[in-house]
Design a protein around this motif. Structure first.
Motif, PDB file in Angstrom:
ATOM      1  N   GLY A   3       4.773   2.672  16.176  1.00 36.33           N
ATOM      2  CA  GLY A   3       5.208   3.219  14.829  1.00 36.33           C
ATOM      3  C   GLY A   3       4.334   2.428  13.781  1.00 36.33           C
ATOM      4  N   TRP A   4       4.386   1.100  13.831  1.00 36.50           N
ATOM      5  CA  TRP A   4       3.570   0.311  12.870  1.00 36.50           C
ATOM      6  C   TRP A   4       2.315   0.864  12.444  1.00 36.50           C
ATOM      7  CZ3 TRP A   4      -0.511  -2.818  14.657  1.00 36.50           C
ATOM      8  CH2 TRP A   4      -0.973  -3.651  13.726  1.00 36.50           C
ATOM      9  N   SER A   5       1.552   0.972  13.706  1.00 32.66           N
ATOM     10  CA  SER A   5       0.021   1.497  13.837  1.00 32.66           C
ATOM     11  C   SER A   5      -0.051   2.969  13.346  1.00 32.66           C
ATOM     12  CB  SER A   5      -0.380   1.553  15.156  1.00 32.66           C
ATOM     13  OG  SER A   5      -1.433   1.924  15.313  1.00 32.66           O
ATOM     14  N   MET A   6       0.782   3.874  13.542  1.00 34.51           N
ATOM     15  CA  MET A   6       0.965   5.065  13.010  1.00 34.51           C
ATOM     16  C   MET A   6       1.233   5.234  11.515  1.00 34.51           C
ATOM     17  SD  MET A   6       2.714   7.263  15.889  1.00 34.51           S
ATOM     18  CE  MET A   6       3.939   8.128  14.932  1.00 34.51           C
ATOM     19  N   ALA A   7       1.978   4.444  10.873  1.00 35.30           N
ATOM     20  CA  ALA A   7       2.473   4.341   9.548  1.00 35.30           C
ATOM     21  C   ALA A   7       1.196   3.895   8.887  1.00 35.30           C
ATOM     22  CB  ALA A   7       3.469   3.604   9.355  1.00 35.30           C
ATOM     23  N   LEU A   8       0.482   2.844   9.282  1.00 43.25           N
ATOM     24  CA  LEU A   8      -0.565   2.422   8.743  1.00 43.25           C
ATOM     25  C   LEU A   8      -1.990   3.416   8.865  1.00 43.25           C
ATOM     26  CD1 LEU A   8      -1.026  -1.226  10.070  1.00 43.25           C
ATOM     27  CD2 LEU A   8      -0.393  -0.472   7.607  1.00 43.25           C
ATOM     28  N   ALA A   9      -2.095   3.942   9.749  1.00 46.11           N
ATOM     29  CA  ALA A   9      -3.119   5.081  10.099  1.00 46.11           C
ATOM     30  C   ALA A   9      -2.972   6.269   8.952  1.00 46.11           C
ATOM     31  CB  ALA A   9      -3.143   5.646  11.298  1.00 46.11           C
ATOM     32  N   GLU A  18       6.285   1.570   6.367  1.00 43.21           N
ATOM     33  CA  GLU A  18       6.334   2.423   5.184  1.00 43.21           C
ATOM     34  C   GLU A  18       6.965   1.789   3.925  1.00 43.21           C
ATOM     35  OE1 GLU A  18       8.035   5.937   6.572  1.00 43.21           O
ATOM     36  OE2 GLU A  18       6.221   6.930   7.389  1.00 43.21           O
ATOM     37  N   HIS A  19       8.047   0.940   4.401  1.00 41.55           N
ATOM     38  CA  HIS A  19       8.933   0.264   3.278  1.00 41.55           C
ATOM     39  C   HIS A  19       7.923  -0.788   2.682  1.00 41.55           C
ATOM     40  CE1 HIS A  19      11.845  -2.248   1.116  1.00 41.55           C
ATOM     41  NE2 HIS A  19      11.587  -3.059   1.993  1.00 41.55           N
ATOM     42  N   LEU A  20       7.161  -1.521   3.401  1.00 37.35           N
ATOM     43  CA  LEU A  20       6.284  -2.657   2.934  1.00 37.35           C
ATOM     44  C   LEU A  20       5.106  -2.027   2.190  1.00 37.35           C
ATOM     45  CD1 LEU A  20       6.522  -4.740   6.083  1.00 37.35           C
ATOM     46  CD2 LEU A  20       7.155  -5.316   3.704  1.00 37.35           C
ATOM     47  N   LEU A  21       4.746  -0.815   2.555  1.00 33.44           N
ATOM     48  CA  LEU A  21       3.533  -0.099   1.964  1.00 33.44           C
ATOM     49  C   LEU A  21       3.766   0.362   0.683  1.00 33.44           C
ATOM     50  CD1 LEU A  21       1.734   1.938   4.765  1.00 33.44           C
ATOM     51  CD2 LEU A  21       1.059  -0.437   3.650  1.00 33.44           C
ATOM     52  N   GLU A  22       5.107   0.942   0.597  1.00 36.12           N
ATOM     53  CA  GLU A  22       5.603   1.563  -0.760  1.00 36.12           C
ATOM     54  C   GLU A  22       5.972   0.308  -1.648  1.00 36.12           C
ATOM     55  OE1 GLU A  22       9.226   3.582   0.258  1.00 36.12           O
ATOM     56  OE2 GLU A  22       8.063   5.296   1.557  1.00 36.12           O
ATOM     57  N   LEU A  23       6.105  -0.971  -1.313  1.00 32.05           N
ATOM     58  CA  LEU A  23       6.196  -1.859  -2.089  1.00 32.05           C
ATOM     59  C   LEU A  23       4.878  -2.446  -2.717  1.00 32.05           C
ATOM     60  CD1 LEU A  23       8.732  -4.103  -0.385  1.00 32.05           C
ATOM     61  CD2 LEU A  23       9.365  -3.094  -2.417  1.00 32.05           C
ATOM     62  N   GLY A  24       3.742  -1.741  -2.186  1.00 32.17           N
ATOM     63  CA  GLY A  24       2.488  -1.988  -2.768  1.00 32.17           C
ATOM     64  C   GLY A  24       1.641  -3.042  -2.170  1.00 32.17           C
ATOM     65  N   GLN A  39      -6.016  -1.909   9.860  1.00 34.92           N
ATOM     66  CA  GLN A  39      -5.017  -2.303  11.063  1.00 34.92           C
ATOM     67  C   GLN A  39      -5.279  -3.545  11.515  1.00 34.92           C
ATOM     68  OE1 GLN A  39      -3.764   1.342  13.000  1.00 34.92           O
ATOM     69  NE2 GLN A  39      -3.519   0.045  14.695  1.00 34.92           N
ATOM     70  N   PRO A  40      -4.609  -4.476  10.881  1.00 31.22           N
ATOM     71  CA  PRO A  40      -5.049  -5.787  11.381  1.00 31.22           C
ATOM     72  C   PRO A  40      -4.769  -6.314  12.768  1.00 31.22           C
ATOM     73  CG  PRO A  40      -3.342  -5.830   9.485  1.00 31.22           C
ATOM     74  CD  PRO A  40      -3.305  -4.497  10.022  1.00 31.22           C
TER      75      PRO A  40
END
Lengths: 346, 346
Positions: A207-213, A179-185, A219-220
DNA sequence: CACCACATTGACAACGCAGTCAAGGAGGGC
DNA sequence: GCCCTCCTTGACTGCGTTGTCAATGTGGTG
């Protein structure tokens, strides 16, 4: 013949010297009631003078493995920071609760080795076992535990009744980082995972997967490592070659270090070109050349809860009593930032 | 009442089931001679079927604490890489020699805590103690050991007879690092030391000092840290401010990381402007942004020798048998190089 | 065939400690 | 002053195991 009868000071010796019966000495040792203060003091003085020490073996024998106040720990991967730190904090927590720890350290999760370790611990009369084996699905039959309660922070081991499980929120950690990384754009986040057979690794990945979803991002593919900086480096080299990579969540700090090295070597700056998040907050993370953004959780609280849960089980109390909250947080340092501007428009 | 009589399978149960005497079962368990093969097999089958496990307490009791095959380890600073790694390799070495380890982990070198730990270990019937306390002058009276032999890799503890000491060549490590930097052409070498109260720290410093003296170089003041990257960073900042500093030997890799960070931050390149050597060769050292030149020693060999020395002492053999050689080497990576050209002539 | 040597097995004691129970003594109520 | 109670203490026993020593069986030798 040095081991003739080295510390042969036993209760009867104390008793004789103090002019009382062996049983009275036993009473003094165990703080049993009904001993005159004067007698108690005399016995204590003799104990001190003779340097008497109770023989645990005899004690354990007569007590029929009831209260040895020793807890066993089965640890795998002790050279790694996480497990070593866990054992250390468990030891502290145990001391506070009046228990000692017997450690069995294993190089891997080989079931035969685990069984043998459990046997050894049981033979030493442990009252409970802290099962710090990183995979809760490792095949151990309930019978090998012989009814001794166990505590774990990985996941409920199937088929074992006397068991307390402490959640360490590994999935949440993966979530927070992503989430932190996504929030950064960042458009999406790549993941350098730990070994598949470690629960912690799988959960962080989930957790990573869920946040991306949840964010509706693609999802790479996951790059799988083995916790080591070496693997982080190797995987980092592959990611460095892909221009679309701007954000990486590494499953631990060591891997993150290797990833950063690989990126830098390939001419991609951190955090200028690529952002990297680690996990664990090792003491060095703050002082790397580019201070690492990472995730930290309260190991001391986890250990306290594992321990008090296990002790509760041993003493037939409610094992699910609350205990201290387990804090976890993202520590933002310099290895993360907004993504670079696209080279060509859009 | 779960802890009723969990593993109440004792020898007599096996004996009854197998139709032999309890003593015969004992013989089978202990691989004693004079048991007919057929009887042995029958007994073994019953043992397996009933899940019998010998009761160590009874065993230890009757054996008069003679052979428990448990060795105690007193470790301080377990969260640090060095001690954790040592405990791990000791555990492996112990397993190979047929011993188990009982660990007492201490947060610091408080003598009262150490005494209590020794007491606890002794009470658990250890046959020997591996004294991984980082300072050999810590005040422990011989009497607290009660004649149990001890092994240490720090230095001979005064006043203790039953003792085997394994040299880990810490001074040589300091020497090697310093010589390497001098050979590269540096005028002198600055030292970021570990805590004064750790023997390893003092010895590395002595090695550094000796190498400097041997080369006839002036000896700069020592900057004292505490093994942590944080302290390396703080000390590194002070060194970064002094233009004459071109070479630094840090007493461990964590401190070296902190030093490098401080130097970089101050605009002094590594190794362009300043060379840095660490010590330990932590697994990450190779994969830092500037791969660390550091010192490595063969922990496995050290542990093997500590262990076999202690076992020799326990079994009344010669404790000074050779054992595997302890390799130590300088690992040259990228953090060291020749000094920069003097800014203005000469 | 007698005898001896040795393999095999078991009965019993002992390890150091705590539980059980009984004995002795002090104190209180009648 | 007597009896009952409770405090204090000790003798004895058993925990599960191994060591000792004796008993039995088996085979070989003279």
């Amino acid at each position: 013949m040095p081991r003739s009868r080295g510390n042969s000071v036993v209760m009867v010796d104390v008793a004789r010297e103090a002019g009382v019966s062996q049983k009275t000495v036993s009473r003094v040792i165990n703080h049993a009631p009904h001993v005159r203060a004067e007698v108690r003091d005399r016995v204590l003085a003799v104990i001190d003078q003779l340097g008497y020490r109770p023989n645990v073996a005899a004690r354990a024998l007569v007590n029929q493995q009831r209260r040895t106040h020793v807890l066993g720990v089965i640890a795998v991967g002790l050279p790694l920071f996480g497990p070593a730190n866990r054992v250390f904090s468990l030891e502290q927590a145990a001391r506070e609760q009046g228990y000692e720890l017997a450690l069995a350290s294993l190089p891997d999760m080989d079931p035969a080795g685990i069984r043998k370790a459990i046997d050894g611990l049981l033979a030493r009369g442990v009252e409970g076992i802290i099962f710090e084996v990183p995979n809760h699905l490792v095949s151990v039959d309930e019978s090998v535990f012989r009814g001794v309660p166990i505590a774990t922070s990985v996941g409920r081991i199937p088929g074992i009744r006397q068991q307390v499980v402490i959640d360490t929120f590994q999935a949440e950690m993966g979530c927070l980082a992503t989430e932190h990384l996504l929030e950064l754009g960042h458009e999406t986040v790549f993941h350098v995972a730990g070994p598949e057979e470690w629960d912690a690794s799988r959960e962080r990945r989930q957790g990573w997967s869920m946040a991306l979803a949840a964010a509706g991002r693609q999802q790479p593919d996951v790059l799988q490592g083995d916790w080591s900086a070496r693997s982080g480096y190797a995987l980092g080299q592959r990611l460095a070659a892909r221009p679309e990579v701007t954000a990486i969540f590494a499953a631990n700090d060591s891997q993150a270090m290797g990833v950063i090295r690989a990126l830098t070597e390939a001419g991609r700056g951190v955090p200028g070109d690529v952002s990297v998040v680690g996990n664990d907050d090792v003491p060095e993370a703050e002082f790397l050349m580019v201070p690492l953004t990472t995730l930290r959780s309260d190991q001391q609280a986890i250990s306290e809860r594992v321990l008090s849960g296990l002790v509760a089980l041993i003493e037939d109390r409610d094992p699910d009593a609350p205990g201290p909250p387990i804090a976890r947080e993202l520590v933002i340092r310099s290895s993360t930032g907004p993504p670079p501007r696209r080279p060509s428009g859009l």
